[in-house]
Design a protein around this motif. Structure first.
Motif, PDB file in Angstrom:
ATOM      1  N   VAL A  20       0.837  -1.202   0.000  1.00 33.39           N
ATOM      2  CA  VAL A  20       0.000   0.000   0.000  1.00 33.39           C
ATOM      3  C   VAL A  20       0.879   1.263   0.000  1.00 33.39           C
ATOM      4  CG1 VAL A  20      -0.252   0.379   2.502  1.00 33.39           C
ATOM      5  CG2 VAL A  20      -2.144   0.929   0.967  1.00 33.39           C
ATOM      6  N   SER A  21       0.448   2.268  -0.739  1.00 33.26           N
ATOM      7  CA  SER A  21       1.192   3.524  -0.801  1.00 33.26           C
ATOM      8  C   SER A  21       1.142   4.219   0.543  1.00 33.26           C
ATOM      9  CB  SER A  21       0.591   4.436  -1.872  1.00 33.26           C
ATOM     10  OG  SER A  21       0.989   5.770  -1.627  1.00 33.26           O
ATOM     11  N   LEU A  22       2.314   4.600   1.036  1.00 32.17           N
ATOM     12  CA  LEU A  22       2.360   5.244   2.349  1.00 32.17           C
ATOM     13  C   LEU A  22       1.694   6.613   2.305  1.00 32.17           C
ATOM     14  CD1 LEU A  22       6.013   4.307   3.342  1.00 32.17           C
ATOM     15  CD2 LEU A  22       3.898   3.284   4.170  1.00 32.17           C
ATOM     16  N   ARG A  23       1.874   7.301   1.162  1.00 34.61           N
ATOM     17  CA  ARG A  23       1.319   8.647   1.069  1.00 34.61           C
ATOM     18  C   ARG A  23      -0.174   8.645   0.791  1.00 34.61           C
ATOM     19  NH1 ARG A  23       5.926  11.426  -2.615  1.00 34.61           N
ATOM     20  NH2 ARG A  23       5.923   9.335  -3.479  1.00 34.61           N
ATOM     21  N   ASP A  24      -0.611   7.730  -0.089  1.00 33.66           N
ATOM     22  CA  ASP A  24      -2.021   7.751  -0.452  1.00 33.66           C
ATOM     23  C   ASP A  24      -2.860   6.786   0.369  1.00 33.66           C
ATOM     24  OD1 ASP A  24      -1.319   9.585  -2.348  1.00 33.66           O
ATOM     25  OD2 ASP A  24      -1.034   8.084  -3.919  1.00 33.66           O
ATOM     26  N   GLY A  25      -2.235   5.661   0.768  1.00 35.06           N
ATOM     27  CA  GLY A  25      -3.019   4.639   1.460  1.00 35.06           C
ATOM     28  C   GLY A  25      -2.877   4.681   2.963  1.00 35.06           C
ATOM     29  N   ALA A  26      -1.660   4.919   3.434  1.00 38.07           N
ATOM     30  CA  ALA A  26      -1.423   4.819   4.874  1.00 38.07           C
ATOM     31  C   ALA A  26      -1.534   6.173   5.562  1.00 38.07           C
ATOM     32  CB  ALA A  26      -0.059   4.213   5.145  1.00 38.07           C
ATOM     33  N   ASP A  27      -1.888   7.211   4.766  1.00 44.49           N
ATOM     34  CA  ASP A  27      -2.167   8.508   5.387  1.00 44.49           C
ATOM     35  C   ASP A  27      -0.965   9.232   5.954  1.00 44.49           C
ATOM     36  OD1 ASP A  27      -4.642   9.282   4.898  1.00 44.49           O
ATOM     37  OD2 ASP A  27      -5.415   9.060   6.939  1.00 44.49           O
ATOM     38  N   LEU A  28       0.221   8.957   5.425  1.00 45.09           N
ATOM     39  CA  LEU A  28       1.366   9.777   5.815  1.00 45.09           C
ATOM     40  C   LEU A  28       1.221  11.099   5.082  1.00 45.09           C
ATOM     41  CD1 LEU A  28       2.965   7.583   7.301  1.00 45.09           C
ATOM     42  CD2 LEU A  28       4.888   8.033   5.785  1.00 45.09           C
ATOM     43  N   ASP A  29       1.246  12.219   5.785  1.00 45.38           N
ATOM     44  CA  ASP A  29       1.192  13.476   5.051  1.00 45.38           C
ATOM     45  C   ASP A  29       2.593  13.826   4.559  1.00 45.38           C
ATOM     46  OD1 ASP A  29       2.576  14.711   7.106  1.00 45.38           O
ATOM     47  OD2 ASP A  29       0.813  15.672   7.957  1.00 45.38           O
ATOM     48  N   SER A  30       2.726  14.900   3.805  1.00 40.44           N
ATOM     49  CA  SER A  30       4.006  15.173   3.161  1.00 40.44           C
ATOM     50  C   SER A  30       5.110  15.432   4.188  1.00 40.44           C
ATOM     51  CB  SER A  30       3.879  16.342   2.194  1.00 40.44           C
ATOM     52  OG  SER A  30       3.259  17.424   2.833  1.00 40.44           O
ATOM     53  N   MET A  31       4.734  16.015   5.320  1.00 36.08           N
ATOM     54  CA  MET A  31       5.721  16.268   6.366  1.00 36.08           C
ATOM     55  C   MET A  31       6.200  14.938   6.969  1.00 36.08           C
ATOM     56  SD  MET A  31       7.211  18.915   7.640  1.00 36.08           S
ATOM     57  CE  MET A  31       6.255  20.419   7.713  1.00 36.08           C
ATOM     58  N   ASP A  32       5.252  14.028   7.231  1.00 38.65           N
ATOM     59  CA  ASP A  32       5.622  12.711   7.753  1.00 38.65           C
ATOM     60  C   ASP A  32       6.516  11.976   6.761  1.00 38.65           C
ATOM     61  OD1 ASP A  32       4.025  13.040   9.998  1.00 38.65           O
ATOM     62  OD2 ASP A  32       2.287  12.072   9.083  1.00 38.65           O
ATOM     63  N   PHE A  33       6.158  12.070   5.482  1.00 42.19           N
ATOM     64  CA  PHE A  33       6.904  11.335   4.460  1.00 42.19           C
ATOM     65  C   PHE A  33       8.333  11.872   4.366  1.00 42.19           C
ATOM     66  CE2 PHE A  33       8.147  10.000   0.178  1.00 42.19           C
ATOM     67  CZ  PHE A  33       7.816   8.653   0.227  1.00 42.19           C
ATOM     68  N   LEU A  34       8.456  13.179   4.453  1.00 41.03           N
ATOM     69  CA  LEU A  34       9.788  13.792   4.408  1.00 41.03           C
ATOM     70  C   LEU A  34      10.631  13.317   5.595  1.00 41.03           C
ATOM     71  CD1 LEU A  34      11.593  15.861   2.938  1.00 41.03           C
ATOM     72  CD2 LEU A  34      10.715  17.585   4.491  1.00 41.03           C
ATOM     73  N   ASP A  35       9.983  13.240   6.739  1.00 41.06           N
ATOM     74  CA  ASP A  35      10.624  12.781   7.955  1.00 41.06           C
ATOM     75  C   ASP A  35      11.091  11.324   7.793  1.00 41.06           C
ATOM     76  OD1 ASP A  35      11.415  13.269  10.487  1.00 41.06           O
ATOM     77  OD2 ASP A  35       9.428  13.148  11.411  1.00 41.06           O
ATOM     78  N   TYR A  36      10.211  10.530   7.198  1.00 38.58           N
ATOM     79  CA  TYR A  36      10.498   9.119   6.945  1.00 38.58           C
ATOM     80  C   TYR A  36      11.684   8.956   5.991  1.00 38.58           C
ATOM     81  CZ  TYR A  36       9.397   4.855   4.119  1.00 38.58           C
ATOM     82  OH  TYR A  36       9.435   3.696   3.386  1.00 38.58           O
ATOM     83  N   VAL A  37      11.668   9.673   4.877  1.00 32.70           N
ATOM     84  CA  VAL A  37      12.767   9.585   3.910  1.00 32.70           C
ATOM     85  C   VAL A  37      14.069  10.075   4.555  1.00 32.70           C
ATOM     86  CG1 VAL A  37      13.679  10.488   1.740  1.00 32.70           C
ATOM     87  CG2 VAL A  37      11.288   9.833   1.893  1.00 32.70           C
ATOM     88  N   SER A  38      13.990  11.167   5.315  1.00 31.19           N
ATOM     89  CA  SER A  38      15.187  11.717   5.960  1.00 31.19           C
ATOM     90  C   SER A  38      15.803  10.686   6.894  1.00 31.19           C
ATOM     91  CB  SER A  38      14.842  12.967   6.764  1.00 31.19           C
ATOM     92  OG  SER A  38      14.196  13.908   5.963  1.00 31.19           O
ATOM     93  N   THR A  39      14.946  10.049   7.699  1.00 28.96           N
ATOM     94  CA  THR A  39      15.452   9.072   8.665  1.00 28.96           C
ATOM     95  C   THR A  39      16.087   7.878   7.949  1.00 28.96           C
ATOM     96  OG1 THR A  39      13.671   9.754  10.136  1.00 28.96           O
ATOM     97  CG2 THR A  39      14.841   7.747  10.715  1.00 28.96           C
ATOM     98  N   LEU A  40      15.433   7.383   6.899  1.00 25.67           N
ATOM     99  CA  LEU A  40      15.996   6.259   6.141  1.00 25.67           C
ATOM    100  C   LEU A  40      17.341   6.661   5.550  1.00 25.67           C
ATOM    101  CD1 LEU A  40      12.994   4.739   4.133  1.00 25.67           C
ATOM    102  CD2 LEU A  40      13.969   3.973   6.304  1.00 25.67           C
ATOM    103  N   SER A  41      17.378   7.845   4.956  1.00 21.72           N
ATOM    104  CA  SER A  41      18.588   8.316   4.307  1.00 21.72           C
ATOM    105  C   SER A  41      19.733   8.413   5.307  1.00 21.72           C
ATOM    106  CB  SER A  41      18.295   9.664   3.656  1.00 21.72           C
ATOM    107  OG  SER A  41      19.463  10.370   3.428  1.00 21.72           O
ATOM    108  N   GLU A  42      19.431   8.929   6.495  1.00 21.25           N
ATOM    109  CA  GLU A  42      20.471   9.046   7.518  1.00 21.25           C
ATOM    110  C   GLU A  42      20.908   7.666   8.003  1.00 21.25           C
ATOM    111  OE1 GLU A  42      18.664  13.354   8.722  1.00 21.25           O
ATOM    112  OE2 GLU A  42      18.433  11.712  10.146  1.00 21.25           O
ATOM    113  N   ALA A  43      19.953   6.732   8.046  1.00 21.59           N
ATOM    114  CA  ALA A  43      20.282   5.393   8.535  1.00 21.59           C
ATOM    115  C   ALA A  43      21.201   4.649   7.564  1.00 21.59           C
ATOM    116  CB  ALA A  43      19.004   4.588   8.783  1.00 21.59           C
TER     117      ALA A  43
END
Lengths: 466, 81
Positions: free
Chosen positions: B30-53
């Motif tokens: 399921v799409s995190l942005r469209d299906g799981a209700d991550l808003d753009s701020m959450d998604f940015l936070d998610y990508v940032s954390t993955l990238s740093e990891a």
């Protein structure tokens, strides 16, 4: 000592009549500086950290934690610092830091602001073991958070991913019914070592922590110790009633303000669909050079353009008070933020005209984060001069908003999506969005509204401007 | 990073940025942005954390490749291989 100020229950938003002091972060005798957070106040919508507006010494706390009082009620008295009594001694040398910091026989640690001390206490961090990274070696909140994450005596072997979520969940929520007044005035030396979780459970159960033997590091009391002392083997379910009440209170606050808006404000609406291709291209180039955490979201370009438009069309930027419009020179931009529990809170970015796109993004990221965990500050809850609300992430094409009184305009952004677009006689597909301005017809007319949208649309093509 | 480690990282990151989501029950497609209700701020936070990891950038062009749990696991595993 001369009285320099009375700290009053502040108005934290147009929908607030009274507030409850949840917690004092200072005690009588503490030196405070303008801008220090000295109390946590619960409004119907959120717990807000309230700053003091004077430099001085707290001489009396007039309201007990847990007490609800009307806006304007005196909460504490602030008197002049005793250091000012001997001007001869001071001479020309500027006294660094708060001279009134109670006892001079303590080792010369850099001055700590009440919020820092408070956080250290919350997270159970021993300040004497910390190396500050702030100016002049001052200990910052971040230092304390890092220390809380990795206790020096038992460093984690690696930053394994699961630890991120566990550590996070152990941090006490800022709105914490269990964190009572009993722990507030203790100094690091005489407080009992306990994990935040243990403190919370103990407070919920009315258990005195000093009566519990700790089995954790340095004899710290752990949750298990508390549960053992209570004689249960399970954590009690969280007080559900409180959660429901808070949600209802938030709905009631929204209902009251929006009801007032609908009764008092004759709204009119104008909208414009904007080709968002060029701004998105600009943003792509801009973000390509940035690390993910610094990247700017599309909505920030809309906020930036709103600020420019508000400067150009000042009739929409300000408040309607006493049957007249009082314009604001600065743009204090209210941003509606959905909370995770289904509510809405609208903190303000003060003097938004002074920020470029990157700085607005930084403010927005910080505000959204803190709005969601409930650590907004009082000055961020002062009503803005104009507010934006966005469904840019999807869901609806247009948003006809309800104005926050006493403001006279609200800008609503619909979803950014690819739609058919006519350009130079050709039909093409472009990312577009519809911006809708809701404005107060007492303060302006449709022409002004249309001029605002034109200015906004124009400003979107100049995101570099600040 | 193998698939199991990548999955642990993705789920822990999601649990961190969007505590209201039940990550264990999340459909990996399921799409995190469209299906799981991550808003753009959450998604940015998610990508940032993955990238740093993983210690390297996740460019905006790759956001589509981390938009489901399944895709993100494959992406992270291949990026760190």
């Amino acid at each position: 000592m001369r009285r320099v100020g009375v700290f009053q229950m502040p108005s934290l938003g147009a929908d607030m009549d009274s507030g409850k002091v949840l917690e004092w972060l200072v005690s009588p005798g503490d030196t405070v500086h303008r801008g220090d957070v000295i109390a946590v106040v619960d409004t119907a919508k959120a717990a807000i950290e309230v700053e003091v507006f004077h430099d001085g010494v707290v001489t009396a706390l007039l309201v007990e934690p847990g007490e609800s009082v009307a806006v304007g009620t005196p909460l504490a008295t602030i008197d002049e610092q005793p250091a000012h009594r001997a001007p001869a001694e001071t001479g020309d040398t500027a006294e660094p830091g708060p001279a009134g910091e109670a006892s001079s026989d303590r080792e010369p640690v850099p001055p700590l602001s009440p919020p820092v001390r408070h956080l250290a206490h919350q997270l159970d961090v021993d300040l004497s073991t910390l190396q500050g990274t702030g100016p002049d070696g001052a200990i910052t909140r971040e230092d304390i958070r890092s220390a809380a994450r990795v206790p020096p005596e038992q460093p984690l072997p690696s930053q394994s991913p699961p630890s991120m979520s566990t550590t996070k969940s152990e941090e006490p929520l800022p709105v914490d019914a269990g964190r009572g007044p009993a722990t507030r005035a203790e100094t690091p030396a005489d407080r009992i070592r306990a994990t935040p979780r243990a403190r919370r459970v103990a407070a919920e159960q009315g258990l005195d922590l000093s009566a519990v033997d700790g089995s954790g590091p340095h004899g710290a009391v752990t949750e298990a110790d508390v549960m053992g002392a209570i004689g249960e083997d399970r954590t009690p379910p969280p007080a559900e009633g409180h959660h429901v009440d808070h949600k209802q209170a938030m709905r009631a606050a929204i209902a009251s303000l929006m009801g007032r808006s609908a009764r008092e404000i004759p709204h009119y609406y104008v909208s414009q669909t904007i080709d968002f291709a060029q701004p998105l291209q600009w943003l792509r180039r801009h973000n390509a050079e940035l690390k993910p955490r610094q990247r700017v979201l599309p909505v920030v370009l809309l906020l930036h353009a709103t600020v420019r438009a508000a400067l150009q069309v000042p009739d929409l930027n300000g408040h309607w008070v006493d049957d007249g419009f009082a314009g604001s020179e600065a743009v204090h931009l209210g941003v509606a933020v959905a909370t995770r529990t289904g509510g809405l809170i609208t903190p303000t970015i003060r003097d938004a005209q002074e920020h470029d796109v990157d700085s607005l993004m930084e403010h927005l990221r910080d505000l959204v984060k803190r709005a969601r965990v409930g650590t907004l500050k009082a000055h961020e809850m002062q009503p803005g001069s104009i507010t934006t609300t966005s469904l840019a992430d999807g869901g609806a094409d247009t948003l006809h908003g309800v104005i926050y009184p006493p403001q006279v305009a609200l800008v609503g952004f619909g979803a950014i999506a690819e739609r058919p677009w006519a350009d130079q006689g050709m039909l093409t597909v472009r990312p577009t969005l519809t911006v809708t301005l809701a404005a107060d017809h007492r303060a302006s007319d449709g022409r002004t509204g249309a001029a605002f949208l034109t200015a906004l649309s124009q400003a979107l093509t100049q995101p570099e401007e600040s | 990073m193998n698939h199991t480690q990548a999955r642990t990282l993705v789920l822990a990151t999601l649990a961190d940025v969007a505590p209201e989501i039940d990550v264990e029950d999340l459909d990996p497609g399921v799409s995190l942005r469209d299906g799981a209700d991550l808003d753009s701020m959450d998604f940015l936070d998610y990508v940032s954390t993955l990238s740093e990891a993983i210690g390297s950038d996740i460019p905006e062009d790759d956001y589509g490749q981390v938009d489901t749990v399944g895709a993100a696991v494959a992406y992270l595993a291949s990026r760190t291989a």
